[in-house]
Design an enzyme around this catalytic site. Structure first.
Site, PDB file in Angstrom:
ATOM      1  N   LYS A 252       0.853  -1.192   0.000  1.00 40.73           N
ATOM      2  CA  LYS A 252       0.000   0.000   0.000  1.00 40.73           C
ATOM      3  C   LYS A 252       0.885   1.236   0.000  1.00 40.73           C
ATOM      4  O   LYS A 252       1.715   1.421   0.889  1.00 40.73           O
ATOM      5  CB  LYS A 252      -0.909  -0.003   1.236  1.00 40.73           C
ATOM      6  CG  LYS A 252      -1.699   1.313   1.425  1.00 40.73           C
ATOM      7  CD  LYS A 252      -2.682   1.240   2.584  1.00 40.73           C
ATOM      8  CE  LYS A 252      -3.279   2.612   2.895  1.00 40.73           C
ATOM      9  NZ  LYS A 252      -4.213   2.598   4.037  1.00 40.73           N
ATOM     10  N   ASP A 257      -2.592  10.116   3.428  1.00 43.18           N
ATOM     11  CA  ASP A 257      -3.991   9.737   3.610  1.00 43.18           C
ATOM     12  C   ASP A 257      -4.702  10.751   4.496  1.00 43.18           C
ATOM     13  O   ASP A 257      -4.619  10.688   5.717  1.00 43.18           O
ATOM     14  CB  ASP A 257      -4.085   8.337   4.227  1.00 43.18           C
ATOM     15  CG  ASP A 257      -5.533   7.879   4.386  1.00 43.18           C
ATOM     16  OD1 ASP A 257      -6.429   8.525   3.800  1.00 43.18           O
ATOM     17  OD2 ASP A 257      -5.756   6.866   5.085  1.00 43.18           O
ATOM     18  N   LYS A 264     -10.158  12.945   7.842  1.00 42.88           N
ATOM     19  CA  LYS A 264      -9.717  12.545   9.179  1.00 42.88           C
ATOM     20  C   LYS A 264      -9.647  13.774  10.088  1.00 42.88           C
ATOM     21  O   LYS A 264      -9.445  14.885   9.613  1.00 42.88           O
ATOM     22  CB  LYS A 264      -8.306  11.934   9.097  1.00 42.88           C
ATOM     23  CG  LYS A 264      -8.226  10.546   8.507  1.00 42.88           C
ATOM     24  CD  LYS A 264      -6.778  10.040   8.513  1.00 42.88           C
ATOM     25  CE  LYS A 264      -6.653   8.678   7.854  1.00 42.88           C
ATOM     26  NZ  LYS A 264      -7.344   7.601   8.578  1.00 42.88           N
ATOM     27  N   GLU A 336      -9.402   3.623   1.736  1.00 43.84           N
ATOM     28  CA  GLU A 336      -8.849   3.730   0.383  1.00 43.84           C
ATOM     29  C   GLU A 336      -7.777   2.685   0.090  1.00 43.84           C
ATOM     30  O   GLU A 336      -7.580   2.288  -1.053  1.00 43.84           O
ATOM     31  CB  GLU A 336      -8.257   5.138   0.171  1.00 43.84           C
ATOM     32  CG  GLU A 336      -6.829   5.385   0.710  1.00 43.84           C
ATOM     33  CD  GLU A 336      -6.681   5.201   2.203  1.00 43.84           C
ATOM     34  OE1 GLU A 336      -7.692   5.313   2.912  1.00 43.84           O
ATOM     35  OE2 GLU A 336      -5.550   4.940   2.676  1.00 43.84           O
ATOM     36  N   ARG A 338      -7.543  -0.501   0.700  1.00 44.18           N
ATOM     37  CA  ARG A 338      -8.048  -1.756   0.124  1.00 44.18           C
ATOM     38  C   ARG A 338      -8.433  -1.580  -1.344  1.00 44.18           C
ATOM     39  O   ARG A 338      -8.414  -2.541  -2.111  1.00 44.18           O
ATOM     40  CB  ARG A 338      -9.208  -2.287   0.975  1.00 44.18           C
ATOM     41  CG  ARG A 338     -10.403  -1.374   1.043  1.00 44.18           C
ATOM     42  CD  ARG A 338     -11.294  -1.668   2.245  1.00 44.18           C
ATOM     43  NE  ARG A 338     -10.643  -1.330   3.510  1.00 44.18           N
ATOM     44  CZ  ARG A 338     -11.184  -1.504   4.713  1.00 44.18           C
ATOM     45  NH1 ARG A 338     -12.390  -2.046   4.822  1.00 44.18           N
ATOM     46  NH2 ARG A 338     -10.534  -1.164   5.791  1.00 44.18           N
TER      47      ARG A 338
HETATM   48  N1  BES Z   1      -4.353   4.514   6.734  1.00 49.10           N
HETATM   49  C1  BES Z   1      -5.522   4.260   7.482  1.00 49.10           C
HETATM   50  C2  BES Z   1      -5.298   3.255   8.606  1.00 49.10           C
HETATM   51  C3  BES Z   1      -4.382   3.666   9.724  1.00 49.10           C
HETATM   52  C4  BES Z   1      -4.893   4.261  10.862  1.00 49.10           C
HETATM   53  C5  BES Z   1      -3.049   3.385   9.666  1.00 49.10           C
HETATM   54  C6  BES Z   1      -4.065   4.596  11.900  1.00 49.10           C
HETATM   55  C7  BES Z   1      -2.213   3.712  10.711  1.00 49.10           C
HETATM   56  C8  BES Z   1      -2.705   4.315  11.826  1.00 49.10           C
HETATM   57  C9  BES Z   1      -6.630   3.675   6.608  1.00 49.10           C
HETATM   58  O1  BES Z   1      -6.653   4.111   5.297  1.00 49.10           O
HETATM   59  C10 BES Z   1      -7.917   4.070   7.217  1.00 49.10           C
HETATM   60  O2  BES Z   1      -8.189   5.231   7.316  1.00 49.10           O
HETATM   61  N2  BES Z   1      -8.685   3.073   7.661  1.00 49.10           N
HETATM   62  C11 BES Z   1      -9.929   3.300   8.277  1.00 49.10           C
HETATM   63  C12 BES Z   1     -10.899   2.285   7.720  1.00 49.10           C
HETATM   64  C13 BES Z   1     -12.335   2.557   8.060  1.00 49.10           C
HETATM   65  C14 BES Z   1     -12.833   3.810   7.356  1.00 49.10           C
HETATM   66  C15 BES Z   1     -13.137   1.361   7.644  1.00 49.10           C
HETATM   67  C16 BES Z   1      -9.767   3.124   9.784  1.00 49.10           C
HETATM   68  O3  BES Z   1      -8.977   2.287  10.217  1.00 49.10           O
HETATM   69  O4  BES Z   1     -10.405   3.855  10.529  1.00 49.10           O
HETATM   70 ZN    ZN Z   2      -7.753   5.926   5.036  1.00 47.78          ZN
HETATM   71 ZN    ZN Z   3      -4.762   4.736   4.546  1.00 43.27          ZN
END
Ligand code: BES
Ligand code: ZN
Ligand code: ZN
Length: 493
Positions: A252, A257, A264, A336, A338
């Protein structure tokens, strides 16, 4: 080989010439009972043995693990590296103690000598790697540069090519993972990757531009990346080192992000520059594998995009068509990873004919809740691939824990989407499992494993519990060593 940070060179010499060829000499010290003693004596001045006894008597240095003590002999600094009780000395102990050494000498000496004749080839190698990793400093974007260490001079026997390859791979991964997003936008990263592998005849770098991705129907990568002025790319590194079925590593590579339209919160958002840690690890591993010339065919895929909100961004409730034809409802633009991975994984399986696929991704916050900042979650149906990866993790100290793929949860993928074939998010619970199940669909017939490295890939919040060979407040380059070990074992097997 350098992106930003030049790794120290490793040079092997006779024990007697160590002092003449380095600015300071490090000597491991162990305790048996309460008495500390030098683990290595070859080429070491005899006064040092007395110095250890005196330091112990004065209670300034007892040989405890992760402590250092410097003594000057004939004007040369000798650094005693405490490794603790002799019976507890294993690879991880050596890594931690020499990580402490690396941190302490990085800004002090141009060259450090390591007296390692008393160690096995494996432990000597780990000592050299950890010294180099502990000494990592990212100073590309600083005006004042403090790093001095250029060379590690070693007395002892070690697998030189392997040690240097790992050091370079991890340095590269750290540089990429930690780079500020606009310094390494998807097109810039693609250019850097091309330059890195230029001149290596058994490596081919292919870059799918945004226009090509649109034309070829990579709906996941295109939609995640379209909100940014710096458009997404798919970088494919093909290493051909032998016969046999190709293995693909997919990382990835979200350069930043922000969450996109599902923005976020500000708290901690700067960590998301390391949302490319999976791609960084794949790149570092590909470098190391090519440098070692492993007899294996390995592909590295880096779907790279910037996930930001704009007038051109993809929207929650959009339905997008993936490279393999699956339609996905975008339940949340922050899920995103996935989407970009799904396209790259399907392409590796169907177009590149990879029989085994391992993906690395900072995929979910949920895995960090479950396992904390030090461990990755491992998801796979294949017990044999799980064993291979677990073995690689044990050998390298990159920790992980196997997690379940719960079939019942697959229902959420279809039932929750009135408009798409599947949807990219489910509820709050079991988020890491859901993310893994989503990816699994796109591996088709290939044997597949997924490492959710959201904890150790980012690493920055590990704070006091981070091992000393990780850089503080930076992504540690997690995953490079597991991938290298996996490819190495397969090429030998
Ligand atoms: N990059 C993030 C996941 C992440 C969070 C990595 C904290 C490292 C530290 C990922 O893209 C994301 O935002 N995932 C969401 C998924 C949800 C919307 C289903 C998450 O984990 O909240
Ligand atoms: Zn994300
Ligand atoms: Zn991410």
């Amino acid at each position: 080989m350098v992106l930003y940070t030049k790794p120290p060179k490793v040079r092997i010499v006779e024990a007697v010439s160590l002092a003449g060829l380095s600015d300071a000499i490090a000597v491991p010290v162990v305790k048996d009972g309460e008495e500390p003693r030098l683990l290595t004596s070859e080429g070491i001045p005899s006064q040092l043995g007395n110095a250890v006894k005196e330091a112990a008597a004065a209670e300034v240095f007892k040989g405890d693990a992760e402590t250092l003590y410097t003594v000057a002999v004939e004007g040369k600094p000798y650094i005693l590296v405490g490794c603790g009780d002799e019976k507890d000395v294993d690879a991880e102990r050596i890594r931690r103690c020499f990580g402490v050494l690396g941190r302490s000498v990085a800004a002090k000496y141009r060259s450090i000598g390591l007296a390692l004749t008393g160690l096995s080839e494996e432990l000597a190698g780990e000592a050299v790697i950890a010294t180099a990793l502990g000494a990592y400093m990212l100073e590309e974007f600083k005006v004042t540069k403090n790093r001095k260490l250029e060379e590690i001079v070693v007395a002892g026997s070690l697998e030189e090519g392997y040690v240097e390859a790992v050091i370079e791979g991890v340095y590269l991964a750290r540089d990429v993972a930690n780079a500020p997003p606009h310094m390494l936008s998807p097109p810039k990263l693609a250019e850097a990757v091309r330059r890195l592998f230029q001149g290596l005849s058994n490596v081919e770098v292919e870059v799918f531009s945004y226009e090509m991705l649109v034309r070829e129907g990579f709906g996941g990568i295109v939609n995640v990346g379209r909100g940014s002025a710096e458009k997404p790319v798919l970088i494919i590194i093909k290493y051909r080192g032998g016969e046999g079925d190709p293995i693909a590593f997919v990382g990835k590579t979200i350069v930043f992000d922000s969450g996109g339209i599902n923005l976020k919160p500000s708290q901690g958002i700067t960590l998301m520059r390391a949302d490319k840690a999976g791609g960084a690890a794949v790149l570092g591993a590909m470098w190391a594998i090519a440098r070692m010339g492993l007899k294996a065919n390995v592909y590295g895929l880096l779907p790279a995009a910037i996930n930001v909100p704009s007038g051109e961004s993809y929207l929650p409730s959009d339905v997008i068509k993936m490279w393999d034809g699956t339609t996905v409802e975008v339940g949340n633009t922050d899920a995103e990873g996935r989407l970009v991975l799904a396209d790259a994984i399907a392409y590796a399986a169907k177009a590149l004919g990879a029989k085994t696929i391992v993906d690395l991704a900072t995929l979910t916050g949920a895995i960090v809740v479950a396992l904390g900042p030090l461990l990755a979650g491992l998801f796979t149906r294949s017990d044999s691939l799980a064993s291979e990866i677990e073995e690689a993790a044990r050998a390298t100290g990159e920790r992980l824990w196997r997690m379940p793929l719960v079939d019942d949860y697959k229902a959420l993928m279809t039932k929750n989407s009135p408009v798409g074939e599947i949807i990219n998010v489910a509820g709050r619970y079991g988020g890491a499992i859901y993310g893994a199940l989503f990816l699994e669909r796109f591996a088709h017939e290939a044997e597949w494993a997924h490492l959710d490295i959201a904890g150790p890939g980012i690493g920055m919040e590990a704070g006091q519990v981070a091992p000393p060979y990780w850089p503080s407040q930076l992504a540690p380059g997690y995953g490079v060593r597991i991938l290298v070990e996996l490819a190495r074992k397969r090429s030998q097997g």
